[in-house]
Design an enzyme around this catalytic site. Structure first.
Site, PDB file in Angstrom:
ATOM      1  CG  ASP A   1      -2.212   0.772   0.956  1.00 46.68           C
ATOM      2  OD1 ASP A   1      -2.133   1.885   0.389  1.00 46.68           O
ATOM      3  OD2 ASP A   1      -3.300   0.270   1.282  1.00 46.68           O
TER       4      ASP A   1
ATOM      5  CG  HIS B   1     -19.561  -4.037 -10.042  1.00 47.65           C
ATOM      6  ND1 HIS B   1     -19.008  -2.905 -10.589  1.00 47.65           N
ATOM      7  CD2 HIS B   1     -19.510  -3.827  -8.700  1.00 47.65           C
ATOM      8  CE1 HIS B   1     -18.650  -2.067  -9.642  1.00 47.65           C
ATOM      9  NE2 HIS B   1     -18.951  -2.609  -8.471  1.00 47.65           N
ATOM     10  CB  ILE B   2     -22.477  -9.322  -7.340  1.00 49.59           C
ATOM     11  CG1 ILE B   2     -21.502 -10.499  -7.533  1.00 49.59           C
ATOM     12  CG2 ILE B   2     -23.428  -9.195  -8.526  1.00 49.59           C
ATOM     13  CD1 ILE B   2     -22.123 -11.844  -7.279  1.00 49.59           C
TER      14      ILE B   2
ATOM     15  NE  ARG C   1     -15.469   1.542  -8.769  1.00 48.73           N
ATOM     16  CZ  ARG C   1     -16.324   1.047  -7.850  1.00 48.73           C
ATOM     17  NH1 ARG C   1     -16.335  -0.236  -7.574  1.00 48.73           N
ATOM     18  NH2 ARG C   1     -17.176   1.846  -7.239  1.00 48.73           N
TER      19      ARG C   1
ATOM     20  CD  GLU D   1     -18.026  -3.008 -13.848  1.00 49.92           C
ATOM     21  OE1 GLU D   1     -19.109  -2.618 -13.346  1.00 49.92           O
ATOM     22  OE2 GLU D   1     -17.041  -3.302 -13.167  1.00 49.92           O
TER      23      GLU D   1
HETATM   24  C1  DGY Z   1     -19.048   0.330  -4.421  1.00 46.58           C
HETATM   25  O1  DGY Z   1     -19.713   0.597  -3.414  1.00 46.58           O
HETATM   26  O2  DGY Z   1     -18.127   1.039  -4.812  1.00 46.58           O
HETATM   27  C2  DGY Z   1     -19.438  -0.883  -5.189  1.00 46.58           C
HETATM   28  O3  DGY Z   1     -18.563  -1.132  -6.230  1.00 46.58           O
HETATM   29  C3  DGY Z   1     -20.844  -0.758  -5.733  1.00 46.58           C
HETATM   30  O4  DGY Z   1     -20.992   0.462  -6.342  1.00 46.58           O
END
Ligand code: DGY
Length: 319
Positions: A177, A285-286, A238, A267
């Site tokens: 990080d 994306h879940i 992301r 996406e």
């Molecule tokens: C977030 O909260 O960033 C998730 O990817 C859903 O949007």
């Protein structure tokens, strides 16, 4: 008069009930995906907007928002869909929903790791299509997760929960990080100064960095080359963090055994080759998509709105 809140997507009932109690919400019961023009038009008369990452607030959209809008209270932890510099310049408050989705996203990350390592996509397809014929010692042999080294790129809230869960699989945790975490957060995880330093220690690599100009295509061909041969990569952060062409090439060449992906560039029109590759476990994306977490995200966004409209500093202000 209750403040007027434009809510861009259909939210859980409990969240919409609270919205109705404390605000005058403009809801989206049919969950229509709004364009920028729709948002600007619907925001007329609104004091606040409660969007998701699916609505983009670039500088041009922010400039067109009615002056009355004071706050964008995101229903998301990620806020790369909002130009925070433009928001700040306009005096618009922006908030997000950290913490409440770390567990759900970490669970999904473990699922991506297992799904990729144990060839879940291939296996499920074989059963569903009746192509599964018999059992043999060489059938569907995957990679064991237990006892392996897990590299975490981005040791924030989600990354640290992933580390905790992975310790249940006796994994050795490595991370990179910007700054080294204090010992109580490290819990024995091994810090590496740079992403390049981290790579050789990753049998599994989990991406948990935020989207920023510094992390765009961070996982590129150069970094992938530093991973051990046969490593497994998962991404629940992301899509922009990955150079898709480089990842696809490494999955085709065998440099990487497999990948598990929940987030993508562009996406839902993802890099076409991911769909063709048998060694990629794909999710749409879940990461935060559990009943508990979606309610918690809404409540957290509402806590931020409540703070703004009672003249307090919202807890999760990002601009
Ligand atoms: C977030 O909260 O960033 C998730 O990817 C859903 O949007």
């Amino acid at each position: 008069m209750k403040p007027v809140v434009l809510v861009t997507r259909k939210l859980p009932d409990a969240v919409e009930d609270r919205l109705r109690k404390d605000y005058s919400p403009i809801l989206n019961p049919d969950d229509v995906l709004y364009s920028a023009d729709d948002i600007v038009a619907r925001a007329e008369g609104a004091d606040a907007i409660m969007p998701c990452h699916t609505e983009k607030f670039g500088a041009a959209v922010i400039a067109r928002l009615p002056k009355r809008v004071r706050v964008i209270a995101n229903f998301s932890v990620g806020y790369d869909h909002v130009d925070t510099a433009a928001a700040r310049a306009r005096g618009l408050i922006v908030t997000n929903t950290p913490e409440v989705l770390s567990d759900a996203t970490a669970e999904l990350t473990i699922m991506l790791m297992l799904g990729a390592a144990r060839r879940a996509s291939e296996g499920e397809r074989l059963v569903r299509t009746r192509e599964w014929k018999d059992w043999s010692p060489s059938f569907m042999v995957g990679t064991q997760m237990t006892g392996k080294r897990l590299g975490i790129l981005g040791f924030g809230r989600v990354g640290r929960v992933v580390a905790k869960r992975a310790r249940g699989f006796d994994m050795e945790i490595h991370y990179n990080d910007i700054n080294r975490a204090p010992p109580e957060l490290e819990e024995g995880a091994i810090f590496h100064e740079t992403p390049a330093d981290l790579m050789p220690h990753c049998d599994f690599l989990a991406l948990h960095c935020v989207a920023s100009p510094q992390t765009i295509k961070l996982l590129n061909a150069k970094l992938i080359a530093l991973l051990p041969d046969g490593a497994i990569v998962v991404n629940a952060s992301r899509g922009v963090v990955v150079d898709d062409d480089a990842l696809v090439a490494a999955l085709k060449s065998g440099k990487l055994t497999a990948a598990g992906l929940d987030v993508y560039n562009n996406e839902p029109d993802i890099h076409a080759e991911y769909r063709q590759l048998p060694n990629v476990f794909l999710m749409p994306h879940i990461g935060s998509a559990t009943k508990e977490t979606r309610v918690a995200m809404g409540m957290r966004a509402l806590d931020n709105l409540d703070a703004v409209f009672s003249g307090k500093e919202p807890r999760d202000r990002v601009a």
